[in-house]
Scaffold this motif. Sequence first.
Motif, short mmCIF file in Angstrom:
data_model
loop_
_atom_site.label_atom_id
_atom_site.label_comp_id
_atom_site.label_asym_id
_atom_site.label_seq_id
_atom_site.Cartn_x
_atom_site.Cartn_y
_atom_site.Cartn_z
N TYR A 82 6.59 10.26 13.73
CA TYR A 82 7.33 10.46 12.37
C TYR A 82 7.51 8.17 12.41
O TYR A 82 6.86 8.21 11.19
CB TYR A 82 8.54 10.68 12.51
N ASN A 83 8.41 7.61 13.27
CA ASN A 83 8.75 6.01 13.13
C ASN A 83 7.56 5.88 13.32
O ASN A 83 7.67 4.53 12.19
CB ASN A 83 9.28 6.12 14.64
N SER A 84 6.64 5.61 13.15
CA SER A 84 4.92 5.42 13.22
C SER A 84 4.46 5.56 11.71
O SER A 84 3.86 4.63 10.88
CB SER A 84 3.42 6.30 13.61
N LEU A 85 4.73 6.46 10.95
CA LEU A 85 4.20 7.56 9.43
C LEU A 85 5.37 6.31 8.73
O LEU A 85 4.53 6.16 7.95
CB LEU A 85 4.71 8.84 9.57
N LYS A 86 6.35 6.23 9.26
CA LYS A 86 7.35 5.40 8.16
C LYS A 86 6.75 4.02 8.65
O LYS A 86 6.76 3.46 6.45
CB LYS A 86 9.15 5.48 8.28
N GLU A 87 6.73 4.25 9.10
CA GLU A 87 6.13 1.97 8.88
C GLU A 87 5.15 1.68 8.82
O GLU A 87 4.86 1.01 7.40
CB GLU A 87 6.19 1.61 10.26
N ASN A 88 4.16 3.24 8.52
CA ASN A 88 2.38 2.58 7.95
C ASN A 88 2.37 3.02 6.72
O ASN A 88 2.03 2.42 5.74
CB ASN A 88 1.64 3.67 8.69
N ALA A 89 3.54 3.69 5.86
CA ALA A 89 3.25 4.17 4.26
C ALA A 89 3.50 3.09 3.99
O ALA A 89 3.39 3.18 2.42
CB ALA A 89 4.75 5.58 4.48
N TYR A 90 4.71 2.55 4.33
CA TYR A 90 4.98 1.03 3.99
C TYR A 90 4.30 0.03 3.74
O TYR A 90 4.28 -0.10 2.62
CB TYR A 90 6.70 0.84 4.14
N LYS A 91 3.76 0.24 4.43
CA LYS A 91 2.68 -0.92 4.63
C LYS A 91 1.72 -1.14 3.92
O LYS A 91 0.70 -1.80 3.03
CB LYS A 91 1.78 -0.98 6.16
N ILE A 92 1.35 0.33 3.60
CA ILE A 92 -0.14 0.49 2.63
C ILE A 92 0.20 0.51 1.46
O ILE A 92 -0.47 0.44 0.55
CB ILE A 92 -0.42 2.30 3.62
N PHE A 93 1.85 1.01 0.74
CA PHE A 93 2.02 0.82 -0.44
C PHE A 93 1.98 -0.89 -0.80
O PHE A 93 1.59 -1.21 -1.72
CB PHE A 93 3.51 1.25 -0.32
N LYS A 94 2.34 -1.60 -0.01
CA LYS A 94 2.48 -2.66 -0.28
C LYS A 94 1.62 -3.67 -1.04
O LYS A 94 0.31 -4.04 -1.15
CB LYS A 94 3.08 -3.88 0.80
N GLU A 95 0.52 -2.74 0.26
CA GLU A 95 -1.66 -3.51 0.67
C GLU A 95 -1.76 -2.92 -0.62
O GLU A 95 -2.90 -3.62 -1.85
CB GLU A 95 -2.11 -3.44 1.26
N LYS A 96 -1.77 -1.01 -1.67
CA LYS A 96 -2.47 -1.01 -2.09
C LYS A 96 -2.38 -0.72 -3.82
O LYS A 96 -2.87 -0.57 -4.49
CB LYS A 96 -3.16 -0.14 -1.96
N PHE A 97 -0.92 -0.70 -3.57
CA PHE A 97 -0.35 -0.35 -5.09
C PHE A 97 0.50 -1.21 -5.12
O PHE A 97 1.66 -0.31 -6.05
CB PHE A 97 0.56 1.13 -4.31
N ASP A 98 0.54 -2.44 -5.33
CA ASP A 98 1.70 -3.67 -5.90
C ASP A 98 1.40 -3.09 -7.01
O ASP A 98 0.30 -3.50 -7.72
CB ASP A 98 1.58 -4.86 -4.85
N VAL A 99 3.19 -3.70 -7.70
CA VAL A 99 3.14 -4.26 -8.86
C VAL A 99 2.18 -5.42 -10.15
O VAL A 99 1.35 -4.89 -11.02
CB VAL A 99 4.48 -4.15 -9.75
N ASP A 100 2.38 -5.71 -9.10
CA ASP A 100 1.35 -7.74 -9.94
C ASP A 100 0.03 -6.98 -9.80
O ASP A 100 -0.79 -7.67 -10.79
CB ASP A 100 1.43 -8.87 -8.79
N ARG A 101 -0.23 -6.42 -8.19
CA ARG A 101 -2.19 -6.00 -9.01
C ARG A 101 -1.86 -5.33 -9.97
O ARG A 101 -3.45 -5.17 -11.11
CB ARG A 101 -2.44 -5.43 -7.47
N TYR A 102 -1.34 -4.27 -10.49
CA TYR A 102 -1.79 -3.32 -11.25
C TYR A 102 -1.63 -4.09 -12.80
O TYR A 102 -2.10 -3.70 -13.59
CB TYR A 102 0.08 -2.01 -11.29
N ILE A 103 -0.61 -4.84 -12.99
CA ILE A 103 -0.47 -5.79 -13.98
C ILE A 103 -2.05 -6.77 -14.11
O ILE A 103 -2.26 -6.65 -15.63
CB ILE A 103 1.26 -6.46 -14.22
N ALA A 104 -1.94 -7.11 -13.19
CA ALA A 104 -3.10 -7.91 -13.90
C ALA A 104 -4.32 -7.26 -13.82
O ALA A 104 -5.71 -8.23 -15.01
CB ALA A 104 -3.50 -8.95 -12.60
#
Length: 360
Positions: A325-347
């Motif tokens: 569970y703890n591993s899934l939680k940390e990877n969830a946040y890491k992948i979010f920052k890598e693939k779905f960042d707002v700056d990338r989306y707007i650019a």
Amino acid sequence: MNILYLNNSVHLGGDTKCILKLCKELKHSNKVIMASNGGSLINEFEKMGIKHYKIKPVSSINIFSMIFNIILIIKIVKKESIDIIHSHHRMTTLMSKIASKFVKVKVVHTQHLCIENKFFLTRLTLNNIKTITVSEGAKEILKRKCKLNEKNITTIYNTIELECKNKEVDLKLLELKEKGFFLVAQVSRIIDYKGVYDFVDVAESTVKNNKDIRFLLIGEGEESENLKKYIKQGNLEEYVYVLGSKDNVIEHLKYIDLVLLCSHIEGLPLVPLEAFSERVPVIATNIEGTKEEIVDGENGFLVEPKNIEVFTEKINDIFNNKELYNSLKENAYKIFKEKFDVDRYIAEHVALYNKVLYSE
């Protein structure tokens, strides 16, 4: 540039959230206008100072409404000196395409769903229109089923709004959290293709052997009353709660332990991204779009649609394995920052707008 965002309605759905995010980020350096038939989130645009024009509904084909809307779009383009129309509904895109024959304006479309029908109408509408797909799965369908030219299609992964002024959280959710239950939620419209009945079936299967888990549905829709009856028929009122729609999902996710998404069809759903931003793992159906967000075994799990047994198994695995569970939680946040960042989306949106305006 002067941008007109166009949609059938502005409701509590992923398409409206995407438009809101674009408006918020682009309004400071661009002129941004909105047109729709209205909806529950109209006040959010007004709070940002976004001018709104009301069109007639486009969900059902009505020739008189279409003519009215086409004329209105032409008037808006002229009055507001619109450079580009960014439409988020197939019919508003078709009307914009027709309007562009009478007034100088470029048209961009976002395809939010992996469509399963109406391929001919989609091809007719989107042929020679620059199209954004929210997932590679949606892009493949437009290429294969609608025979659209790949050079006109660009995938831009969605992002989400992390800031939320409304901090109020449903009292039932807080009560269950205080009692120490492990909370599993699905956030979606309560309609059949979102797999809401499957969610209840998963809950029933899970609580047979684990009374420490509670299930929450956050959303509303045409199946709300029928679903409540379904829960009652299964004697599950103690285990499954329908909380209704919330305009501050992020705040509720801070109290959720695990998110399910039992959908049968999606584009690129925003709920997993919202969950990942709060370090909440997701178990979801292995369908186009969704499977581009979830790395199986890293930030959640993928399960074949309607497979109640495997959904139940994965919930129990997470509940019983703290390290997993703890591993899934940390990877969830890491992948979010890598693939779905707002700056990338707007650019990526701005780059496409510029390409449409200046490269043709």
